[in-house]
Design a protein around this motif. Sequence first.
Motif: not given
Length: 184
Positions: A146-172
Amino acid sequence: GKIDVKAELDKTKYFGEGLAFLDGKVFQLTYKSKKGFIYDDSTFTEVGTFNIPSKEGWGLTTNSKNLIMSDGTSKLTYLNPQNLKVIKRISVTENGRDLVNLNELEYIKGYIYANVWTTNSIVKINPSNGKVVGRLDLTSLANDARLSNSNALEMNGIAFIPESETVLITGKMWSKIYSIKFDL
């Protein structure tokens, strides 16, 4: 950050929702039209359609054998990827109560992770009994978005990167995708 369009839905008829890759295909849900689409995963050519077995389509993931979909309720529906028939449904509960608004799904290391719509939480679900075994509060990421975009809404995205065991998170309308690590 440049979008590379591979397939497009007719926006006058469909609102695209969850998708999953399995067995050389991409399966895509639509929100309220009760129609799903199947594409070849290398050409993104439409190779079929299917009826969504619930009122709405929200999230979709796979355990490498079945497709697992959410529909905004507390139910997760397992589908046979060959004929798209329902295999089973499980009820997701947290502390003995149904947990509704299960949205985006990701299958990671034997558990189903789901963001809970209208919250900043991701829950970890035991697929054998539907019980929530963990909850991650990502309010700090939502606040940063919301600091980057005051119109940002709820969290709405999850993606797993198995090679690095990281999870990508984003939202509307988030202007960022966050890469995080947590105990899976």
